[in-house]
Design a protein around this motif. Sequence first.
Motif, PDB file in Angstrom:
ATOM      1  N   ALA A   1      -1.870  -7.810  -5.773  1.00  0.00           N
ATOM      2  CA  ALA A   1      -0.502  -8.259  -5.508  1.00  0.00           C
ATOM      3  C   ALA A   1       0.356  -7.127  -5.725  1.00  0.00           C
ATOM      4  N   PHE A   2       0.287  -6.328  -6.970  1.00  0.00           N
ATOM      5  CA  PHE A   2       1.116  -5.414  -7.072  1.00  0.00           C
ATOM      6  C   PHE A   2       0.796  -4.006  -6.403  1.00  0.00           C
ATOM      7  N   VAL A   3      -0.447  -3.722  -5.842  1.00  0.00           N
ATOM      8  CA  VAL A   3      -0.917  -2.726  -4.998  1.00  0.00           C
ATOM      9  C   VAL A   3      -0.206  -2.781  -3.462  1.00  0.00           C
ATOM     10  N   SER A   4      -0.347  -4.180  -2.864  1.00  0.00           N
ATOM     11  CA  SER A   4       0.333  -4.155  -1.703  1.00  0.00           C
ATOM     12  C   SER A   4       1.835  -4.183  -1.710  1.00  0.00           C
ATOM     13  N   PHE A   5       2.370  -4.848  -2.768  1.00  0.00           N
ATOM     14  CA  PHE A   5       3.590  -4.699  -2.932  1.00  0.00           C
ATOM     15  C   PHE A   5       4.337  -3.359  -2.827  1.00  0.00           C
ATOM     16  N   LEU A   6       3.560  -2.516  -3.680  1.00  0.00           N
ATOM     17  CA  LEU A   6       4.094  -1.073  -3.808  1.00  0.00           C
ATOM     18  C   LEU A   6       4.015  -0.453  -2.372  1.00  0.00           C
ATOM     19  N   ARG A   7       2.892  -0.387  -1.926  1.00  0.00           N
ATOM     20  CA  ARG A   7       2.520   0.101  -0.486  1.00  0.00           C
ATOM     21  C   ARG A   7       3.657  -0.067   0.569  1.00  0.00           C
ATOM     22  N   GLU A   8       4.044  -1.662   0.339  1.00  0.00           N
ATOM     23  CA  GLU A   8       5.056  -1.930   1.538  1.00  0.00           C
ATOM     24  C   GLU A   8       6.336  -1.372   1.080  1.00  0.00           C
ATOM     25  N   ALA A   9       6.561  -1.699  -0.053  1.00  0.00           N
ATOM     26  CA  ALA A   9       8.089  -1.149  -0.589  1.00  0.00           C
ATOM     27  C   ALA A   9       8.437   0.340  -0.370  1.00  0.00           C
ATOM     28  N   VAL A  10       7.278   1.300  -0.589  1.00  0.00           N
ATOM     29  CA  VAL A  10       7.534   2.929  -0.422  1.00  0.00           C
ATOM     30  C   VAL A  10       7.413   2.876   0.859  1.00  0.00           C
ATOM     31  N   ARG A  11       6.835   2.229   1.916  1.00  0.00           N
ATOM     32  CA  ARG A  11       6.461   2.525   3.163  1.00  0.00           C
ATOM     33  C   ARG A  11       8.391   2.275   3.737  1.00  0.00           C
ATOM     34  N   GLU A  12       8.700   1.038   3.399  1.00  0.00           N
ATOM     35  CA  GLU A  12      10.229   0.861   3.627  1.00  0.00           C
ATOM     36  C   GLU A  12      11.002   1.853   3.442  1.00  0.00           C
ATOM     37  N   ARG A  13      10.826   2.351   2.160  1.00  0.00           N
ATOM     38  CA  ARG A  13      11.860   3.505   1.489  1.00  0.00           C
ATOM     39  C   ARG A  13      11.516   4.727   2.345  1.00  0.00           C
ATOM     40  N   ARG A  14      10.488   5.191   2.454  1.00  0.00           N
ATOM     41  CA  ARG A  14      10.155   6.101   3.241  1.00  0.00           C
ATOM     42  C   ARG A  14      10.684   6.280   4.692  1.00  0.00           C
TER      43      ARG A  14
END
Lengths: 172, 554
Positions: A153-166
């Motif tokens: 759950a936190f792995v996929s959340f962080l991937r998504e959040a960082v992708r959006e920020r980048r």
Amino acid sequence: MAVKKAVARKAKPARSRRRSPASSASPARPPRSAEAPIRVLVAKPGLDGHDRGAKVVAAALRDAGFEVVYSGLHQTPEQVVEAALQEDVDVVGLSMHSGAHMTLVPRIVKLLRDRGAGDKVVVIGGIVPEEDVPALKAEGVAEIFGPGTPTAAFVSFLREAVRERREAGGSA
Amino acid sequence: MPEDDRDRFEAARRAWEETYRSSQRRREEECTTTSGAPVPPLGTPADVAGTDLTKDIGFPGQFPFTRGIHATGYRGRLWTMRQFAGFGTARDTNKRYLYLLEHGQTGLSVAFDMPTLMGYDPGHARSEGEVGRCGVSVACLEDMETLFREIPLGEVSVSMTINCTAPIIFAFFLAVAEKQGVPFAKLRGTLQNDILKEYIAQKEWIFPPRPSLKLVLDIVEYCTRSVPQWNSISISGYHIREAGSTALQELAFTLADGFAYVDEGLARGMTVDDFAPRLSYFWNSHNDFFEEIAKFRAARRIWARHLRDRYAAKDPRSWMCRFHTQTAGCSLTAQQPEVNIVRTAYQALAAVLGGTQSLHTNSMDETLALPTEKAVTIALRTQQVLAHETGVANTVDPFGGSWFVERFTDDMERGAEDYFGKIAALGGVVPAIEKGFFQREIAAAASRYQQETDRGDRVIVGVNRYQQHEARPIEIMKIDRTPEKEQREHLAKIRRRRDAGRWKGSLEAVRDAARRNVNLMPSLLDAVKADATLGEIVDVLRAEYGEYREAPVF
């Protein structure tokens, strides 16, 4: 028993992977490519020493391919922010168990913003009462992960959040 | 057994094994304990083939105490029901204590807040946001006095969970006893005062290991002379387990700490029987029922054997591993918190069947916040049901002689001895800490536990199976006002009020005692009576001893 005055050794944060120091801490850093590994600072602010969660999360993120820096214990907000900048991380993960989150977390978020690093994804893991969640999110905390959260759950959340920020940051 | 009987028995055993192996309904996967140890499907006499009934198992109250330290078990006296509590100001916590005593609790256990545990006064930058949060704030003599208002310290035994600041907190406590007119010889209680497990697991430290150990032994020595009924160290596996260790690691690392304290005491010129009878233990009771019982039984046997045979202790009380147990906080789930009542009850049962001297049962809501009064009452009632309704207190060590449990106990003992060998090879407990040995072992076990849970190999009801998606919140305790400002102002008042000359002189005396490397307790007692605060005393000692930093590993 002879007790000698001991000089505090400066503890270095633990890193999951070595990287060239030249690439970090540059204020005018080039935007990282969307595919670059996600860098995470796992930090333990405040006086509490319960580091099981922080370490388990750090190991799980490392195993999922993130570059992880673990701050070690008893960090002040200033130390956390300094490490986040020095290590040029995408994510600041704060492990909180002592109930001091409403004091320490807003201060960390503000310090990040003041130092031009408001784009970092800040998340909390640990014990945060439901009623404090809206206020923390309003301060800029992206998500709060409570006890029992599966690693995925936190792995996929962080991937998504960082992708959006980048993407928002203008890189490829 | 006559040969005929043996043949018939062996034939029956083989028939069972065949049926067992060919069964279609048998679960395929290997069964393991919560700690990952393999579990046999059945105990048989073969498990205890090499066991000496007298030397290895014996009787309750007899060496090696596998079956308990008292001949009478709980028929002589029930375990002490001791719930850990503390929050807000000393006044708030005093009210909770009076409530608990009124409801049948038989001892007190003080939870201090983070600044008190770490030696910072309210008002220090590092205390911000933490005062009175996780426990009660005690920064000066008057706080301690308020904490025990209307509680006669000559009658109620008090356990204090305090480690790196233990000598100062103990000085506050002794000064309050003096004010209540209670002679030190009548005081009963426990200081945790176990700094080794702080470096290993809980991570609340100030000074480096060597001066910290010196302070631990100052208390041991002082108690031996002046507070003879006081338990000077509560050697704690609880936190090692909470940090993620296995049951075996908890057992081995904690006993290794215990031996290290004995070594330190001997190095200071005390004889083992002067202080070993006042060393006690503090264990965790987790979910795996039989593993926990085996751990408790093994702990008693290992301690007894080492103290008698290795340390040549003559006093049987030195051989006895007396212990407090707390159910496993880390086993509680935020999901469906009421289910925690059931987990806690099973864990409490294991502790009682393992022969604990005192017990804390966790409240169902402790993953969410400090417990409500209602949750605490249910937790206490859980113990009372065990004690008075289930009948388990009527027979001493009812699992003694169970082939399975005896073998499990043996396995635990052997596994712990292997660890003692590894620790010795690293140069002992302190070098092993400095090399990160314990920290790495525990972190690896914690990660393994998380991976098993993520994969669903380990079922946690309500978390990875039988989830309930609708949120059913329970009422949790809210500390609506923060006592930080109140505590800050209170300290400021004391600082204005105190005799500055006496205060300054008392701190100088503490510094001087630290430099001369003599026992600090007498000078600390003078300093707290001169209204020196916790943080002021720690500052003096920090300047003398330095600070510890851990190299972080994960």
